[in-house]
Write an enzyme that holds these catalytic residues in place. Sequence first.
Site, short mmCIF file in Angstrom:
data_model
loop_
_atom_site.label_atom_id
_atom_site.label_comp_id
_atom_site.label_asym_id
_atom_site.label_seq_id
_atom_site.Cartn_x
_atom_site.Cartn_y
_atom_site.Cartn_z
N GLU A 125 30.31 42.60 48.59
CA GLU A 125 31.45 42.80 47.68
C GLU A 125 32.72 43.16 48.45
O GLU A 125 33.81 42.72 48.09
CB GLU A 125 31.13 43.88 46.65
N TYR A 185 36.52 47.35 40.44
CA TYR A 185 35.70 46.13 40.52
C TYR A 185 34.40 46.37 41.28
O TYR A 185 33.31 46.07 40.80
CB TYR A 185 36.48 44.97 41.17
N ASP A 214 37.42 40.52 38.05
CA ASP A 214 38.06 40.00 39.26
C ASP A 214 38.98 38.85 38.85
O ASP A 214 39.19 38.60 37.67
CB ASP A 214 37.01 39.56 40.28
#
Length: 346
Positions: A33, A116, A134
Amino acid sequence: MQFSKTLINWYSINKRSLPWRQTKEPYCIWLSEIILQQTQVKQGLPYYETFLRAFPTVFQLANANESKVLKLWQGLGYYSRARNLHATAMYIVNELNGEFPKTYKELIKLKGIGDYTASAIASICFNEPTAVVDGNVYRVLSRYFGIDTPINSTKGIKEFKSLAQELIDKKKPAEFNQAIMEFGAIQCRPQNPDCEICPLNISCLALKQKRISQLPVKIKAVKAKKKYFNFLVFISEDGKTILKQRKTRGIWQNLYQFPLIETKSEMDFDNFKNHIKNHKLLENVSFELSLYNEKSLVHKLSHQHLYTKFWIVHVKNLKTEGTAINTIKDYAVPILIGNFIESFIF
DNA sequence: AAATCGGGGTA
DNA sequence: TACCCAGATTT
């Protein structure tokens, strides 16, 4: 809700096979991520493999030097991600006994983890129903629901997060979150999406109103400023040069570069030679100056356009310790410098 | 609320 | 060119 079911079904058929989809290990998901923030899968993929090979667990990452981490990050950009990754690894090892926090609320406290990423890790690894938002999610939701609130406004950020949170499948948060992102990347792509084959085309408001190309709405970015960079590439008779670590705030923090002289405008040879004669690295030093690139290299960043010249400075001896030229490839440098080092014959 | 932080890819 | 990318942080 048909929307969520359709997305999850689409995902089960169309998802790409990616290495971080083979695991729910928090360390792996976290690493992926961070790498994928503002970065396309194609660009981030080799870095993910490299990092996992170099640092198989959070313990190896925590025990590494930051310089090593930055070197492996070289070329990926947004280097604060690498610094924060390393700092958080050390925190997890030293303060949390190597165990990752398991909730959104705890995850978001960590350096480099915002809304996020906390949502992604919490949902994918721990099944917590927190919606990710996102760039893909903004696009899918703004189009499907015909929402023209700017996605990078405070109002838009709250509005889309709230909407995504309403839509998430609370039984399958990991599936839903990844499905809507993948759907945005593959089907509801930025330009020229093939709406003919979209499983949501019947109910997509933007398609109905022919507003696909106008959504999502985004507040215009500020224009990039021009800067003029002159790098001094020293070469001494004993095979050394000078590399300095950037310690100032701003771009490329903690990366290495040749001594930099920033000027107000583009410099020509005579102009520049006169300009540097009082430079502290050249005081009472006899040197021979040459210009590597007559025409400035333009290196474009989000907020700066760097008009760059590399000036070769041959000297007998350096006034400082210096760096052996045959070791400069070990230093983390901006790609602008890296490209020069690769093409220049020392 | 707005600016900053990279580099690569697309049309 | 302009815009986008599995955003976060600082000003």
